[in-house]
Write an enzyme that holds these catalytic residues in place. Structure first.
Site, PDB file in Angstrom:
ATOM      1  N   LYS A 158     -10.533  -0.616  10.465  1.00 37.53           N
ATOM      2  CA  LYS A 158     -10.740  -1.747   9.555  1.00 37.53           C
ATOM      3  C   LYS A 158     -11.151  -3.003  10.319  1.00 37.53           C
ATOM      4  O   LYS A 158     -11.322  -4.064   9.730  1.00 37.53           O
ATOM      5  CB  LYS A 158      -9.458  -2.010   8.758  1.00 37.53           C
ATOM      6  CG  LYS A 158      -9.122  -0.891   7.770  1.00 37.53           C
ATOM      7  CD  LYS A 158      -7.949  -1.281   6.914  1.00 37.53           C
ATOM      8  CE  LYS A 158      -7.295  -0.094   6.236  1.00 37.53           C
ATOM      9  NZ  LYS A 158      -8.080   0.463   5.139  1.00 37.53           N
TER      10      LYS A 158
ATOM     11  N   GLN B  92      -4.523  -5.125   6.910  1.00 35.00           N
ATOM     12  CA  GLN B  92      -5.527  -6.058   6.362  1.00 35.00           C
ATOM     13  C   GLN B  92      -5.484  -7.423   7.015  1.00 35.00           C
ATOM     14  O   GLN B  92      -6.341  -8.265   6.728  1.00 35.00           O
ATOM     15  CB  GLN B  92      -5.317  -6.210   4.844  1.00 35.00           C
ATOM     16  CG  GLN B  92      -5.422  -4.926   4.064  1.00 35.00           C
ATOM     17  CD  GLN B  92      -6.832  -4.343   4.074  1.00 35.00           C
ATOM     18  OE1 GLN B  92      -7.814  -5.041   4.351  1.00 35.00           O
ATOM     19  NE2 GLN B  92      -6.948  -3.055   3.787  1.00 35.00           N
TER      20      GLN B  92
ATOM     21  N   CYS C 206      -4.697   2.527  -3.639  1.00 38.40           N
ATOM     22  CA  CYS C 206      -3.457   3.035  -3.042  1.00 38.40           C
ATOM     23  C   CYS C 206      -2.302   2.054  -3.271  1.00 38.40           C
ATOM     24  O   CYS C 206      -1.478   1.820  -2.389  1.00 38.40           O
ATOM     25  CB  CYS C 206      -3.614   3.323  -1.549  1.00 38.40           C
ATOM     26  SG  CYS C 206      -4.827   4.584  -1.222  1.00 38.40           S
TER      27      CYS C 206
ATOM     28  N   HIS D 249       0.865  -1.178   0.000  1.00 30.97           N
ATOM     29  CA  HIS D 249       0.000   0.000   0.000  1.00 30.97           C
ATOM     30  C   HIS D 249       0.906   1.233   0.000  1.00 30.97           C
ATOM     31  O   HIS D 249       2.021   1.179   0.543  1.00 30.97           O
ATOM     32  CB  HIS D 249      -0.846  -0.054   1.274  1.00 30.97           C
ATOM     33  CG  HIS D 249      -1.931   0.960   1.383  1.00 30.97           C
ATOM     34  ND1 HIS D 249      -1.690   2.262   1.744  1.00 30.97           N
ATOM     35  CD2 HIS D 249      -3.273   0.853   1.212  1.00 30.97           C
ATOM     36  CE1 HIS D 249      -2.851   2.913   1.791  1.00 30.97           C
ATOM     37  NE2 HIS D 249      -3.821   2.092   1.465  1.00 30.97           N
TER      38      HIS D 249
ATOM     39  N   ASP E 103       3.082  -4.472   7.693  1.00 35.84           N
ATOM     40  CA  ASP E 103       1.842  -3.709   7.572  1.00 35.84           C
ATOM     41  C   ASP E 103       0.690  -4.683   7.860  1.00 35.84           C
ATOM     42  O   ASP E 103       0.389  -5.558   7.051  1.00 35.84           O
ATOM     43  CB  ASP E 103       1.753  -3.135   6.157  1.00 35.84           C
ATOM     44  CG  ASP E 103       0.371  -2.568   5.825  1.00 35.84           C
ATOM     45  OD1 ASP E 103      -0.528  -2.617   6.699  1.00 35.84           O
ATOM     46  OD2 ASP E 103       0.186  -2.089   4.695  1.00 35.84           O
TER      47      ASP E 103
END
Lengths: 409, 147
Positions: A225, A202, A363, A122, A199
């Protein structure tokens, strides 16, 4: 599968109708809806507990501080953090990664050094490293992906030969749903002497995450999220690394003593939490974690896998539809294109049926270039989505096909 | 599966003529001897246009575009280039203002014959997030014509 119809009733916004239709919310990789329990926790905080934290000597302020620190401990438990003081509250994944780049990166990455990211990252796990590398005369090396949207392990190995100072990658790709072998990547990166940044935007909402088992060094997550409030999130880090890092933002709360010309700093995690924090967000995120843990992350992951699988099966039956990303193990994210119908046109047409999907580059422009598309349409699932939502998606897509002359109207 | 016909708003948005310009764009490609060129993109959705014009004696002698994006942005660009040839710069800017007015829902602009095929885009005004798609080539034009 989960009883999604029953869970859906916990989410007031999902009761709404959009364009006269039942709302089919399939943009969960962008943000998720909030259950009543989270909304109530935020309201209750302001009704019963609100005061500035780590400052007041009165009971109300002590209760606010306790609620804030309890939320920290809750997050630490949720991802099996090394210690609660290794959890720094941030506005989300983007700020968490910028914190690592602006503090650890600024102190340790210098001229001639290398930072490694992947082509599926991202922008929030690319641009902070680009800025750091540009300012410090370092090189940013982007690892290629395979045709089916996985990290190219051979190129990853080649990148590690440069002995990078830092390696960053996503646990789960927001655009493709790829679940990366994070523990394996971290091990390889450590063997090459790098510090590892994951990261987790997600992955945290959708898989059982154990940062100690991953053995990364920094793990970034976003609360919004995972049913929590906007502007909630955390950086989870090895405490000894945080302890040795220079401060990121200066201000109140992060100091120990302030002299006219210099200051000494507070202990971690407070050293990285300058200013009055977003206590409401922390409290709301803790309520979201309670909600998720009641259901169980393994069951959520399985539910989303089933929905994604059904979506892929139904979508690929429509002539002209291309689905991107790995066919096997993947999260509940399905990116696709449909002939020459631009994803924005798809999104507008689906919206008329109350179906919310994302259209665009997600993104992830470096990834889009490698897929050789300008944009894709993306459906992403969560625990409140039902098989009927998949049917609504494909049914509406057939309408788009009719408008653009792909199927008889 | 829902097999009801698409809503009238959608049929108004995706007219034949728009899809025709999307699939068979007029004046697409690089322009030899361009005197003005502007690249614009819409970072939100990724629509891109590279507009090239040859202007002499205050008249647009030729205009072409390179671009990619949704049907609305690309059809708008194609229709715009059809209209601009042999117009004076001030006529072109007047058209841009009429186009902008039509996107704001101005009904007189939607009936203005000077807008040619572009009137097919009148339905876009009902879709606020798509207005920027329709105006992207026009914004490129006004940027290019800035003294």
């Amino acid at each position: 599968m989960l009883d999604a119809a029953r869970l859906r009733a916990d989410f007031p916004l999902l009761e709404r109708r959009e364009n006269g239709r039942r709302l089919v919310y399939l943009d969960n990789a962008a943000t998720t809806q909030k259950p009543e329990a989270v909304l109530r926790a935020i309201a209750d905080y302001y009704r019963t507990t609100n005061a500035n934290v780590h400052r007041g000597a009165y009971s109300l302020a002590i209760r606010a501080t306790e609620a804030y620190e309890a939320a920290r401990a809750k997050i630490a438990g949720f991802v099996n953090a090394w210690a609660p003081e290794g959890v720094v509250f941030t506005r989300g994944t983007t700020e968490s990664i910028n914190l690592v780049a602006g503090s650890y990166g600024r102190a340790h990455v210098g001229r001639g050094d290398t930072v490694v990211v992947t082509a599926m990252d991202h922008h929030s796990n690319v641009v902070p490293w680009q800025i750091l590398c540009q300012e410090h005369g370092a090189t940013l090396r982007m690892v290629e992906i395979t045709e089916d949207g996985r990290v190219d392990l051979s190129d990853f190995g080649t990148a590690l030969e440069r002995r990078p100072k830092l390696v960053a990658f996503p646990y789960v790709s927001n655009a493709l749903g790829t679940v990366n072998p994070a523990a394996q990547l971290a091990k390889l990166a450590h063997a090459a002497g790098a510090v590892v940044v994951v990261d987790g935007a997600q992955s945290t909402p959708h898989l059982k995450v154990d940062v100690q088992a991953l053995d990364c060094d920094f793990y970034a997550l976003s609360g919004h999220k995972m049913l929590g409030p906007m502007g909630s999130g955390a950086l989870v880090a090895k405490p000894e690394l945080l302890d040795a890092m220079p401060p990121y933002h200066g201000g109140g709360e992060m100091i120990s003593r302030v002299f006219d010309d210099h200051s000494t700093y507070n202990k971690i995690p407070h050293k990285f939490e300058a200013g009055t924090p977003n206590v409401e967000a922390a409290v709301g995120l803790a309520a979201a974690i309670d909600y998720l843990e009641t259901i169980g992350l393994e069951r959520i992951a399985e539910h989303e896998r089933a929905l994604a699988q059904a979506a892929i099966e139904q979508l690929t039956q429509i002539e002209g539809v291309t689905v991107y990303g790995p066919r096997g193990h993947r999260a509940g994210v399905v990116s696709f294109t449909y002939g020459d119908i631009h994803p924005h046109d798809i999104a507008t047409i689906l919206d008329q049926d109350g179906v919310c999907i994302r259209a665009g580059h997600h993104c992830a422009q470096p990834l889009m270039r490698r897929l050789n598309v300008a944009a894709t349409a993306r459906a992403s699932f969560y625990l409140y989505n039902e098989p009927a939502d998949v049917t609504a998606l494909t049914g509406s897509l057939v309408k788009a096909g009719a408008l653009f002359g792909y199927v008889p109207a | 599966m829902d097999t009801s016909p698409p809503e009238p708003r959608l049929s108004a948005l995706y007219q034949e003529l728009i899809l025709d310009h999307y699939r068979r764009p007029r004046n697409k490609g690089a322009l030899e001897g361009a005197t003005h060129s502007v690249s614009l993109n819409n970072p939100l959705c990724g629509d891109e246009i590279d507009l090239q014009l040859r202007v002499a004696d205050d008249v647009i002698r030729d205009v072409r575009f390179i671009g990619r994006g949704c049907s609305i942005s690309q059809a708008s660009a194609s229709m715009m280039t059809q209209l601009l040839k042999d117009r004076t710069v001030s006529q072109a800017l007047t058209l841009a203002a009429r186009m902008s007015a039509m996107m704001q829902g101005d009904e007189t602009a939607a009936k203005d014959k000077t807008l040619g095929d572009l009137r097919a885009l009148a339905g876009v005004s009902k879709f606020p997030v798509r207005i920027k798609c329709a105006l992207l080539p026009w914004n490129a034009l006004t940027d290019a014509m800035k003294p």
